[in-house]
Design an enzyme around this catalytic site. Structure first.
Site, PDB file in Angstrom:
ATOM      1  N   HIS B  39      86.349 -26.918  21.244  1.00 63.56           N
ATOM      2  CA  HIS B  39      86.770 -28.318  21.103  1.00 63.56           C
ATOM      3  C   HIS B  39      85.683 -29.156  20.429  1.00 63.56           C
ATOM      4  O   HIS B  39      85.965 -30.000  19.594  1.00 63.56           O
ATOM      5  CB  HIS B  39      87.120 -28.911  22.471  1.00 63.56           C
ATOM      6  CG  HIS B  39      88.531 -28.639  22.873  1.00 63.56           C
ATOM      7  ND1 HIS B  39      88.938 -27.423  23.353  1.00 63.56           N
ATOM      8  CD2 HIS B  39      89.644 -29.414  22.810  1.00 63.56           C
ATOM      9  CE1 HIS B  39      90.240 -27.470  23.601  1.00 63.56           C
ATOM     10  NE2 HIS B  39      90.692 -28.660  23.277  1.00 63.56           N
ATOM     11  N   LYS B 104      94.198 -26.641  34.175  1.00 58.40           N
ATOM     12  CA  LYS B 104      94.303 -26.959  35.604  1.00 58.40           C
ATOM     13  C   LYS B 104      93.493 -28.220  35.877  1.00 58.40           C
ATOM     14  O   LYS B 104      92.480 -28.469  35.224  1.00 58.40           O
ATOM     15  CB  LYS B 104      93.799 -25.805  36.463  1.00 58.40           C
ATOM     16  CG  LYS B 104      92.305 -25.570  36.341  1.00 58.40           C
ATOM     17  CD  LYS B 104      91.794 -24.584  37.353  1.00 58.40           C
ATOM     18  CE  LYS B 104      90.310 -24.322  37.182  1.00 58.40           C
ATOM     19  NZ  LYS B 104      89.451 -25.309  37.866  1.00 58.40           N
TER      20      LYS B 104
END
Lengths: 280, 185
Positions: B39, B104
């Site tokens: 990222h 999550k």
């Protein structure tokens, strides 16, 4: 003097890294099963079913329970009558970690420097090693690989004596509620009370070495463990998507502290409370 | 649990907007894994005006760093990592057309705002169910940044990958909905 060769240490540590990654300890598995029986949320029960099934697959097929096979946290007790032959203890342990993580197809998750470069060391070394000298002619090695989804949610508060037992409970609860659904609950919670800031943190880690079904031998701390578990299971966090099984156990360790202080540290572990142990 | 909804990739805004918080889904198709380091590299490339290694439009990102595959297996253990660590990069990545995120844990309000704007769904897989999840992955292929090791950008071919909608494209949050009846403090 008894002699232990560094190769024995390396070989034991390598084996322990694999074992811990693949085989969830029986007490944790039983705690998950018990949680599944009492969980009130249907979604929570479904999540627990998947977690239990996952542990069974990992054990049967020698696969890592979790892809985060952790940083290797190692507690080693060296008997004062042991002579270590063949090199340094820490080198022998790190060689074992590198061997175990490579041979066992475990993930290498350690970077050499934390801030500017963050380059992966490629063999999961170095381990975090706590060494203590004890009586006797044996070496006891305990490994608790620690994933960082839960480690990132751990915390510490420097309370004052007037805060007392209720203050400790409130501090633990604040840390748990801040962690919320993130550390892969149901959690196993290690709490360190007393010492200094760093000692409390160490105690909270060491608390996780105790099986989830064994309470503190000091009755007041055993009650504190039970009270904290009850409180944490009332947060609603549950097994990730809400419910009544937020934690499987709370283990508290304590130590002497200063007249002015009451440090409280909380190490949160996920449901994959992994552990292996050897005596050489 | 309610019946599971089957979804496939590419995953369009139209398909995303139909899903509601709490829905159980089974995902089939290609999803792309990326986590912290990928990222960072991708958002830095975008800031320099460079093109990314894949076209993210109508794709799903899976926040994952798997264990190495054993010989003969497509992938090692491969459960979700904590999504919140990607929050700083997420609005920029969603502007690239991503319509589904799998991970999550909770997300920041600015991520939820970007999800509503672009019609994105956030799914959770069960954290720590990594050996079980591996059963639904048929292929793992590194697409870019191999030097990042487990953090490389990779394509996963999945069949009936189990997940649950935790934040839908309207911002409804199943973590909050799911906890509320059991909060007794």
């Amino acid at each position: 003097m008894r002699t232990v060769k560094t190769e024995e240490i390396t070989s034991a540590v390598a084996q322990m890294c694999k074992e811990a990654a693949y085989y969830l300890p029986k007490d944790v598995y039983e705690a998950l099963k018990k949680g599944r029986e009492t969980e009130e949320s249907p979604v929570g029960r479904d999540v627990l079913d998947q977690i239990i099934r996952n542990a069974e697959i990992a054990r049967a097929e020698d696969r890592p329970i979790c892809q985060d096979t952790g940083m290797a946290i190692i507690f080693v007790e060296v008997g004062q009558e042991v002579h270590i032959e063949g090199g340094l203890l820490e080198d022998a342990i790190n060689a074992g970690v590198a061997k175990g993580y490579t041979e066992g197809y475990l993930r290498k998750s350690v970077v050499a420097e934390p801030l500017f470069n963050r380059k992966n060391t490629q063999d999961n070394t170095p381990a975090i090693i706590y060494t203590s000298l004890v009586a006797g002619d044996k070496i006891k090695i305990q490994l608790a690989p620690k994933g960082f989804g839960s480690e990132n949610k751990s915390g510490l508060e420097m309370l004052v004596p007037a805060d007392g037992v209720e203050g400790v409970k409130a501090a633990v609860l604040r840390i748990i509620q801040h962690a919320d659904c993130n550390p892969c609950p149901p959690m196993v919670v290690g709490v360190g009370v007393g010492g200094t800031m760093d000692r409390a943190a160490y105690l909270s880690k060491r608390a996780l070495l105790r099986p989830t079904n064994v309470r503190n031998e000091h009755p007041q701390y055993a009650k504190l463990e039970e009270d904290l578990l009850t409180l944490i299971n009332k947060t609603g966090i549950g097994p990730q998507l809400g419910g009544t099984t937020s934690a499987l156990a709370v283990n508290v360790e304590w130590g002497p502290t200063h007249i002015a202080g009451l440090p409280v540290a909380v190490t949160i572990c996920c449901h994959a409370m992994r552990h292996a142990e050897r005596v050489l | 649990m309610a019946e599971k909804i089957r979804i496939t990739t590419p995953f369009t805004e139209e398909a995303s907007r139909k899903l509601k918080a709490g829905d159980s889904v089974l995902i089939t198709g290609t999803i792309y894994s990326a986590r912290d380091a990928a990222h960072k590299v991708m958002t830095e490339a975008l800031a320099r005006g460079e093109k990314l290694p894949i076209d993210w439009n109508n794709q799903m990102v899976y926040y994952l760093g798997p264990t190495p595959a054993k010989p003969g297996d497509p992938i090692g253990s491969c459960g979700p990592t904590t999504s919140g660590r990607m929050d700083a990069y997420t609005p920029t990545m969603l502007a690239q057309g991503i319509k589904g995120m799998i991970g999550k844990g909770s997300r920041k309000p600015e991520v939820v705002e970007a999800m509503k704007k672009y019609g994105v769904t956030y799914f959770a897989a069960v954290g720590g169910a990594a050996a079980l999840i591996a059963k639904s992955v048929k292929k793992y292929e590194v697409i870019a940044y191999p030097e990042l090791g487990p953090e490389a950008l990779a394509a996963l071919t999945v069949v009936d990958f189990p997940a649950i909608v935790v934040i839908d494209s309207e911002g409804n949050n199943f973590y909050e909905i799911g906890q509320k009846p059991y909060r007794r403090l």
